[in-house]
Motif scaffolding. Structure first.
Motif: not given
Length: 433
Positions: A276-280, A284-287, A289-294
């Motif tokens: 989901p776009e909100i994760l951007q 500052g949580l690390e993402l 390349r596919s936008g997921q939370l690492i």
């Protein structure tokens, strides 16, 4: 125990992982043995995601399959807060919830902020159109109950036109993964079942095309299952196209990369997965390349150890793997159970969570009443084997019933199964309203 009682555990997302976590910790809180738990979700109820294609096709009863969050909260002992995640303040330890508006624009619930000591993000994923022109404007997606209902509403309008005016209905599905394959079979089952209610010409009026950009269907399955599935679908009359990327979608169909067109008056996009776009915008949580939370092996985010991410929105690459774990219900469930087993101890005595260990138990794809295929994964006595037919169908059913039992308990889950069987015997097999 006192330290647990003083903690606020906030779970964002009521999918497979989020609702299992909220339910388990809510029951502990209800017994006075755990942290207070709040579940946040923008929808009012939960449906097991692998069931959405049946809701979309109208071959399953929506009210029968959904778990209402307010009812589950009352039964399990957690608090439900409706609303969509809109932001995060890690310094204040608060999540921001967007305001809720009525369809006519009236403000129903203002924006809120919820305090947490531990935050579990389980906001799932959605189909990825890869920026393909026309997809957002012309295609349905079925990543949620609302989207599945929206598709079914339009489908019933088109079917009524078919029946009343003898119009032909061409349906195009992009994406040869489990969702696309299962939806194609379920739509065919819908057309055949409708003949029992007088729509004798409907199967001849509907054409279904399944389009996959890769070289085969069900890329995550063994090749023999991919081939068997394709052969079965084609035998049933579904047109299957592989190795043909879609360049654009328009009101009348799909434009393919090779210059050809696939006519489709009703279009579904079931290809790709993205977070989901909100994760951007989560402080500052690390993402990935596919936008997921690492996340680390403990399922804690790399930036903040008090924030966990599980399920489709999390990216975890195990030490012995080259790729992150796939966004599947199986992974989400196992990660939820990992937190259920270990998080209380981490809160109570400050222990480090052990590393998450994933067991690949295999995958199942069901073609409705026509057939089913299962790959048994790499664990257990029958590892690496494949199943087909009734046994695979039963395995698919048991996955769902096990999920219900975790949410409602063994006895209530068993009663729900019995009620479903009675409902199937007494009501129409397809949605007719």
């Amino acid at each position: 125990m006192n330290q647990l009682k003083d903690h606020n555990l906030v779970v964002v997302g009521g999918g497979v992982a989020g609702l299992e976590v909220a339910t388990a910790f809510g029951r502990r809180s209800k017994r006075g043995a755990g942290a207070s738990v709040t579940l946040v979700d923008r929808d009012a109820s939960h449906i097991w995601k692998p069931m959405l294609h049946k809701i979309a096709a109208g071959t399953a009863n929506t009210s029968q399959q959904q778990t209402t969050f307010l009812a589950q909260a009352r039964a399990a002992g957690f608090t439900f807060q409706p609303g969509e995640l809109s932001g995060l303040d890690r310094k204040a330890r608060e999540v921001e919830i967007a305001p809720i508006h009525a369809p006519d624009g009236r403000l129903l619930v203002p924006a809120r902020r919820l305090a947490y000591n531990k935050l579990i993000l389980a906001v799932g994923s959605q189909a990825n159109d890869f920026g393909t022109p026309g997809v957002a404007e012309n295609c349905f997606m079925i990543d949620s109950r609302r989207q599945a209902d929206a598709f079914n509403n339009e489908l019933r309008i088109r079917l009524l036109q078919c029946i009343a005016q003898k119009d032909k209905l061409s349906i195009g599905i992009v994406g040869g993964g489990a969702t696309g394959v299962e939806l194609a079979a379920e739509l065919l089952l819908l057309a055949e079942a409708a003949t029992a209610y007088g729509a004798y010409d409907l199967p001849s009026l509907i054409s279904i095309t399944l389009i996959e950009s890769g070289p085969r269907l069900l890329a995550a399955f063994p090749e023999d299952i991919s081939q068997f599935t394709r052969e079965k679908l084609e035998t049933l009359g579904i047109r299957v196209m592989t190795g043909v990327p879609v360049n654009a979608a328009d009101p009348d169909g799909f434009q393919l990369q090779d210059g050809s067109r696939v006519p489709a008056s009703l279009k579904v996009w079931a290809a790709g997965v993205k977070a989901p776009e909100i994760l951007q915008n989560l402080d500052g949580l690390e993402l990935s390349r596919s936008g997921q939370l690492i996340v680390r092996a403990s399922l804690q985010t790399t930036i903040d150890p008090d924030i966990y991410a599980i399920g489709d929105c999390a990216s975890l690459t195990l030490s012995d793997a080259q790729r992150p774990l796939p966004p599947t219900a199986q992974v989400a469930h196992q990660q939820a159970q990992h937190l259920i087993r270990h998080l209380d101890e981490a809160i109570e005595i400050g222990a480090q969570l052990p590393d998450f260990q994933y067991k690949n138990l295999g995958s199942i794809v069901s073609l409705g009443e026509y057939d089913a295929f299962a790959s048994l994964g790499q664990f257990g006595f029958f590892k690496g084997m494949s199943l087909r037919g009734r046994l695979a169908q039963l395995s698919h059913i048991m996955l769902y019933r096990s999920h219900q039992a975790r949410l409602h308990g063994f006895w209530r889950g068993s009663l729900l199964w019995i009620i479903d069987r009675l409902d199937a015997a007494l009501r129409s097999s397809i949605r007719l309203d």
